[in-house]
Design an enzyme around this catalytic site. Structure first.
Site, PDB file in Angstrom:
ATOM      1  N   LYS A  85       0.825  -1.214   0.000  1.00 27.03           N
ATOM      2  CA  LYS A  85       0.000   0.000   0.000  1.00 27.03           C
ATOM      3  C   LYS A  85       0.853   1.254   0.000  1.00 27.03           C
ATOM      4  O   LYS A  85       1.824   1.357   0.750  1.00 27.03           O
ATOM      5  CB  LYS A  85      -0.890   0.020   1.256  1.00 27.03           C
ATOM      6  CG  LYS A  85      -2.033  -0.984   1.243  1.00 27.03           C
ATOM      7  CD  LYS A  85      -2.922  -0.778   2.468  1.00 27.03           C
ATOM      8  CE  LYS A  85      -3.846  -1.946   2.742  1.00 27.03           C
ATOM      9  NZ  LYS A  85      -4.903  -2.099   1.738  1.00 27.03           N
ATOM     10  N   GLY A 217     -13.765  -5.261   5.790  1.00 27.36           N
ATOM     11  CA  GLY A 217     -14.664  -5.826   6.795  1.00 27.36           C
ATOM     12  C   GLY A 217     -14.983  -7.297   6.621  1.00 27.36           C
ATOM     13  O   GLY A 217     -15.789  -7.847   7.372  1.00 27.36           O
ATOM     14  N   GLY A 238      -8.374  -8.316   5.118  1.00 23.95           N
ATOM     15  CA  GLY A 238      -7.369  -7.526   5.807  1.00 23.95           C
ATOM     16  C   GLY A 238      -7.106  -8.096   7.181  1.00 23.95           C
ATOM     17  O   GLY A 238      -6.400  -9.081   7.346  1.00 23.95           O
TER      18      GLY A 238
END
Lengths: 297, 195
Positions: A85, A217, A238
């Site tokens: 990222k 989520g 994640g």
């Protein structure tokens, strides 16, 4: 026998890697050991991070690109593609990640944005994935050169409600586009604040020109299968794996549920006795400043 | 004629679209029962470790091997080539070991080295366009394997096969299915028709 007219970093080559990840699970990892667990469980790719979103949320402060030493350690540990990222708008972090040899860059709202402008992704050989809450965001990102889209969801919450909302909205907006006439398409471009030529292409084909994954989520095999049934091409998980009771088993179960997403008996079988899922957060309890999905529109 | 695409992970829908454009019925294959109902099988592009692990877990490896031994035509592209092969130059991973080659994974390097190019193919007048994505090449070839196309290894100038055929087994390092090129699917369909 030989090759001619060799070209790197083309749209086809960038979007093509995302095509190969379809039907798969991309897992957040913070070290080589987790990367190996993810690969062993059948992940199609890993996302190299300093901290998973749940920890970024808990710690607060400025979240940045991972330490290059950590990214290298993860690249060296696995044979599957490695993503990392960069902060939204931080094109130098992206340059650094490209030089390290990462296979995809996630210009991500999980990290702290540095600019209202996103990175000009056409400038890079490495492909980018970006988050979107609706069609306008998705098409703006594609217009900037993103080769893959994912829902934003609400990262680090273990609550899939926002990802569902984003995927449903995007599907609805694509369906609406598909029945518009020429006069209405420019109106849609104005309303969605998105490039007309891309909207026109989507109206004709009835789908985004790039792969669209679910993210934000996802914590259980049923969450993954839900997003697949809603039409996502694959899933990012994640915090959901390494913040759970048994990461290895949960990772494997989510991989299987993503492949057999239409087979409820198989999803039931892999979900049985998995131990504790990560503790979730109700979205209503988040302060506006803690909503990562509202960053980088 | 019914051709299956192994639908555990990867770009199997693109392969089914290739079959549809040839007027051939294509079906998704995820179980041994679904495998038993097809006349040929395609292993798509994707992640070879993921496809291999899921195929192993769901008891598909031995049934596919049996069908291939009985002469069922099979095609693998990229990850599919790796899964068909008998070994890799790297660590062990689940493989069918029906194609007598050793592959080198990610032979061209990481994603930034992925490329598209025109490639000459034996027996075809015109080159084909080829998209190589974190692609493998063939490191070592068995005696029964016919090489239909190669690239040059920049490290030593040696030829590295990227399209091969061993009887009814076909494999490419790259992705004809991503750009609507049906030549390799036509070879697969011809093999079914001939069988």
């Amino acid at each position: 026998m030989t090759t001619a007219n060799t070209e790197r970093g083309t749209d086809l080559v960038k979007r093509g890697l995302a095509e190969m990840l379809k039907g798969g699970v991309i897992m957040d990892v913070v070290n080589a050991e987790q990367a190996k667990i993810a690969e062993e469980a059948g992940a199609v790719s890993v996302m190299a991070l300093e901290r998973v979103p749940a920890d970024i949320r808990a710690t607060g402060g400025v979240a940045r690109m991972a330490d290059p030493a950590k990214v290298r350690e993860i690249i060296d540990a696995v044979s599957i593609p490695v993503m990392a990222k960069s902060r939204i708008g931080h094109f130098v972090e992206a340059q650094v990640l490209q030089s390290l040899g990462v296979d995809y860059i996630d210009e991500s709202e999980v990290l702290t944005p540095v600019d209202d402008n996103h990175i000009d992704k056409w400038n890079f050989t490495v492909p980018f994935v970006c988050g979107a809450k609706d069609l306008g965001e998705a098409v703006r990102r594609i217009g900037e050169g993103a080769a893959m889209i994912r829902t934003k969801g609400e990262p680090g919450t273990g609550n899939v409600v926002e990802a569902v909302k984003h995927m449903r909205l995007m599907n609805k907006q694509i369906r609406e586009l598909a029945v518009m006439d020429e006069n209405e398409l420019m109106g849609a471009a104005k309303e969605l604040r998105a490039p007309y030529h891309l909207l026109r292409e989507i109206a004709e084909t009835g789908k985004l020109p790039v792969v669209n994954f679910a993210a934000g989520g996802i914590a259980t095999p049923a969450d993954a299968a839900l997003m697949m049934q809603l039409g996502c091409d694959g899933v990012f998980v994640g915090s959901g794996i390494f913040k759970s009771g048994d990461p290895s088993e949960r990772a494997r179960a989510i991989v299987e549920a993503t492949t057999f997403y239409q087979d409820a008996a198989k999803v039931a079988k892999v979900s049985a006795g998995l131990g504790e899922a990560m503790v979730g957060i109700n979205i209503d309890t988040l302060a506006p400043a803690d909503r990562m999905q509202d960053r980088g529109l | 004629m019914k051709v299956g695409a192994l639908a555990l992970q990867g770009d199997f829908r693109e392969h089914l679209a290739m079959l549809a454009s040839l007027g051939v019925q294509g079906v998704e294959v995820r179980t041994p029962e679904e495998l038993a109902a097809v006349d040929a099988l395609i292993i798509p592009g994707g992640e070879s470790t993921t496809i291999g692990k899921l195929a192993d877990l769901y008891g598909l490896i031995d049934p596919i091997r049996r069908r291939v031994a009985e002469g069922m035509p099979i095609l693998g592209t990229c990850a599919g080539m790796i899964f068909l092969a008998s070994g890799t130059t790297g660590p062990d991973q689940p493989q069918l070991a029906v194609l007598d080659v050793v592959v080198e994974r990610n032979a061209f390097g990481r994603q930034v080295e992925s490329f598209e190019a025109d490639l000459a193919i034996a027996g075809r007048d015109e080159p084909v366009h080829a998209v190589f994505i974190r692609a493998p090449w063939i490191h070592k070839t068995g005696a029964a394997v016919e090489v239909l196309a190669s690239v040059v290894d920049p490290a030593n100038g040696e030829d590295r096969p990227v399209v091969v055929r061993q009887g009814n087994i076909l494999a490419t390092s790259f992705h004809p299915e991503l750009i609507g090129e049906t030549w390799i699917h036509e070879l697969l369909v011809e093999a079914v028709a001939a069988g």
